[in-house]
Design a protein around this motif. Structure first.
Motif, short mmCIF file in Angstrom:
data_model
loop_
_atom_site.label_atom_id
_atom_site.label_comp_id
_atom_site.label_asym_id
_atom_site.label_seq_id
_atom_site.Cartn_x
_atom_site.Cartn_y
_atom_site.Cartn_z
N ILE A 1 -97.47 43.54 6.50
CA ILE A 1 -97.77 42.28 7.16
C ILE A 1 -97.83 42.48 8.68
N GLY A 2 -96.87 43.26 9.21
CA GLY A 2 -96.90 43.54 10.63
C GLY A 2 -98.17 44.25 11.04
N PHE A 3 -98.63 45.18 10.20
CA PHE A 3 -99.88 45.90 10.48
C PHE A 3 -101.06 44.94 10.50
N THR A 4 -101.15 44.07 9.49
CA THR A 4 -102.30 43.15 9.44
C THR A 4 -102.28 42.16 10.60
N PHE A 5 -101.06 41.79 11.04
CA PHE A 5 -100.95 40.90 12.20
C PHE A 5 -101.42 41.62 13.46
N TYR A 6 -100.94 42.85 13.67
CA TYR A 6 -101.34 43.64 14.83
C TYR A 6 -102.85 43.87 14.82
N GLN A 7 -103.37 44.23 13.65
CA GLN A 7 -104.80 44.49 13.51
C GLN A 7 -105.61 43.26 13.90
N ALA A 8 -105.17 42.10 13.43
CA ALA A 8 -105.89 40.86 13.75
C ALA A 8 -105.82 40.57 15.25
N LYS A 9 -104.64 40.73 15.85
CA LYS A 9 -104.47 40.44 17.27
C LYS A 9 -105.32 41.39 18.13
N MET A 10 -105.61 42.58 17.61
CA MET A 10 -106.48 43.53 18.31
C MET A 10 -107.96 43.22 18.10
N GLY A 11 -108.24 42.15 17.32
CA GLY A 11 -109.63 41.76 17.08
C GLY A 11 -110.32 42.55 16.01
N MET A 12 -109.55 43.26 15.17
CA MET A 12 -110.15 44.09 14.12
C MET A 12 -110.05 43.41 12.76
N ALA A 13 -111.11 43.48 12.00
CA ALA A 13 -111.12 42.91 10.65
C ALA A 13 -110.31 43.76 9.70
N LEU A 14 -109.72 43.13 8.68
CA LEU A 14 -109.00 43.89 7.64
C LEU A 14 -109.95 44.87 6.98
N ILE A 15 -111.14 44.37 6.61
CA ILE A 15 -112.20 45.22 6.04
C ILE A 15 -113.46 44.97 6.87
N GLN A 16 -113.89 45.97 7.58
CA GLN A 16 -115.06 45.82 8.45
C GLN A 16 -116.34 46.03 7.65
N LEU A 17 -117.21 45.02 7.67
CA LEU A 17 -118.50 45.13 6.98
C LEU A 17 -119.62 44.88 7.97
#
Length: 266
Positions: free
Chosen positions: A250-266
């Motif tokens: 969950i911490g990773f997905t939160f950090y990823q989102a705050k960095m503007g990165m999609a969970l799965i980039q398409l």
């Protein structure tokens, strides 16, 4: 492990009001599925009934979970009724608002386009705040009391409540920025059904996994206790490791989102 029918019967006997609110949520989900078929209107690129469908299913599961977990606490009958009825009524009102706004073809969240829409959005914030307060009560009571279950499952329930509060805090982050995407405005390409952005950060990912910790971590603890014949100490270690891994995700997905990165980039 109790079957779904056993859980439903337990909840129905313990809290009839909460039980029927769960049933109503799943009826609403069926209504939303019908809406997907007969109503072609879209909002921000997706069918207007997708959001209430997700909220109906997720809300119904959460309310049912809370209703069942409450039966494990040595609360008085009066205290159990107060807690379950507050949760049932507040979350029923929230799903009604979400459905009503969907039927109108407008956003339910972050909608300040008119005083009326702003009042509805603000009302949902108050309803959720009440439920977060109840989550905190459960954290305190899980620490303070001995539940009618094993130590490893009680520990899993505690971890679940703590992570759920974090997931709710992520929801507060979305409210503070009046949207769920990071880097772009809400909308655009997203994953099927959940509609998580595939082109930018999306806080809904961490929010989703955070809110469902209260199901997944205790389920793991129950599964481990049934499949792994070992000491309580080892059970506690296993639950702790699983909880830490889940929290780390969950911490990773939160950090990823705050960095503007999609969970799965398409």
């Amino acid at each position: 492990m109790k079957t779904i029918n056993q859980i439903l019967n337990t909840v129905k006997l313990a809290s009839p009001i909460l039980y029927w609110v769960v049933v109503i949520h799943f009826i609403f989900a069926i209504v939303c599925l019908a809406g997907l078929v007969i109503d072609e209107r879209t909002l921000m690129g997706v069918n207007v009934w997708i959001k209430p469908l997700k909220f109906s299913i997720s809300g119904g599961i959460y309310i049912l979970t809370l209703g069942f977990l409450t039966t494990l606490y040595p609360f008085s009958r009066r205290k159990k009724n107060i807690i379950t009825n507050i949760v049932a009524i507040t979350l029923f009102l929230e799903i009604v608002i979400v459905l009503y706004q969907a039927a109108r073809g407008v956003q339910s969240h972050y909608n300040m386009s008119s005083p009326f829409d702003g009042i509805l959005f603000g009302s949902m914030g108050v309803l959720i705040a009440i439920n977060v307060f109840i989550m905190v009560i459960f954290i305190v009571e899980t620490i303070r009391l001995k539940l009618n279950t094993s130590k490893s499952i009680q520990w899993a329930i505690l971890l679940g409540w703590i992570i759920v509060v974090f997931g709710s805090w992520v929801g507060g982050q979305m409210i503070s920025q009046m949207g769920h995407n990071v880097g772009i405005a809400d909308g655009g390409a997203g994953l099927p059904l959940v509609n998580w952005s595939t082109i930018a950060g999306d806080l809904r990912v961490a929010h989703f996994f955070g809110l469902h910790a209260i199901q997944l971590i205790p389920i793991f603890a129950v599964w481990a206790s049934k499949k792994w014949n070992t000491s309580n100490r080892n059970q506690l270690i296993a639950v702790t490791l699983f909880g830490l891994l889940y929290a780390g995700w969950i911490g990773f997905t939160f950090y990823q989102a705050k960095m503007g990165m999609a969970l799965i980039q398409l």
